[in-house]
Design an enzyme around this catalytic site. Structure first.
Site, short mmCIF file in Angstrom:
data_model
loop_
_atom_site.label_atom_id
_atom_site.label_comp_id
_atom_site.label_asym_id
_atom_site.label_seq_id
_atom_site.Cartn_x
_atom_site.Cartn_y
_atom_site.Cartn_z
CG ASP A 227 60.63 72.26 14.99
OD1 ASP A 227 60.83 72.09 16.21
OD2 ASP A 227 60.29 73.36 14.50
CG ASP B 98 54.48 77.08 21.60
OD1 ASP B 98 55.70 77.13 21.39
OD2 ASP B 98 53.88 76.03 21.88
#
Length: 251
Positions: free
Chosen positions: A130, A11
């Site tokens: 998500d 990330d």
């Protein structure tokens, strides 16, 4: 025999690898190029590079960092974050990505899935979902987990498969960074409703969590970030553990 995959996730924010909890409280974890090289050496099957702030900041993905990362690894690289247009998708591939992950843009413009799948092949198209539990089901969230679309995650997974996605990267926002284990119920539900591979993400804390989501959760791959960054679990040792438990992995 089909092999289950272990994927290391980077990330990235401002060119650095970060990690938080439930998408918040980000802490610096290192240089993405160095970490990608380390994870390949440790036995990772793939690397996922997510520019997590690109969409919120309204900018393009850090393609210079993508190019540098791609240049030093030989395993597949998936790139996502800030991919809003067909041109962004193409630029990610030309920067060295083997696959491109689209999330918010895929939801806002589903034709992007079909167009890129048609032109670059389904194998290059990863749709990131998500999901967060809302009542008895899971809703799709976009914009780095900040926007509840109100869309059922299972229904959306079915749609993206029909549109031409080759893979689903499924992240449980509830479990992200908690190290309490993957949401195996969510993963199992999605996996049972689609025929394309599902990558489980969010919540890995120990080897047993990988075992559960790859067996009960029926995931094709398990992705993790924080526990690899902090060396709580090393990939090579994880794979040996999974092999001993009867999970087919590439050692």
């Amino acid at each position: 025999m089909y092999m289950k995959r272990i994927i290391a996730c980077l990330d990235v924010k401002d060119g650095r690898v970060v990690k938080g909890v439930n998408f918040l409280g980000l802490k610096d974890k290192g240089d993405p190029v160095e970490l990608a090289a380390r994870y390949e050496d440790e036995g990772a099957d793939e690397i996922v590079f997510l520019d997590i702030s690109a969409t919120i900041e309204g900018r393009k993905t850090l393609f210079n960092v993508v190019r540098e990362t791609a240049s030093i690894i030989s395993i597949p690289l998936t790139v996502g974050g800030g991919i809003r247009t067909y041109e962004d998708f193409r630029n990610a591939l030309s920067s060295g990505a083997d696959k491109v992950s689209i999330n918010t843009a895929a939801f806002d413009n589903p034709s992007l899935i079909s167009k890129t799948s048609q032109d670059f092949g389904a194998q290059a198209v990863v749709v990131a979902i998500d999901a967060k539990r809302v009542g008895r089901s899971w809703n799709v969230f976009t914009r780095s987990g900040s926007h509840d679309t109100g869309k059922d995650a299972i229904a959306w997974a079915n749609e993206v498969e029909k549109l031409g996605a080759g893979e689903i990267l499924l992240t449980s926002i509830d479990r992200d960074g908690t190290r309490k284990g993957y949401d195996s119920e969510l993963t199992r539900e999605i996996s049972s409703h689609v025929s394309i591979p599902v990558i489980a993400s969010g919540g890995a804390g120990k080897p047993e969590h990988f075992l559960e989501v790859l067996t009960y959760g029926n995931a094709d791959a398990a992705l993790a970030a924080g526990i690899f960054h902090d060396q709580i679990v090393r990939i090579e040792e994880l794979k040996i553990y999974l092999k001993e438990k009867g999970v087919e992995v590439r050692l």
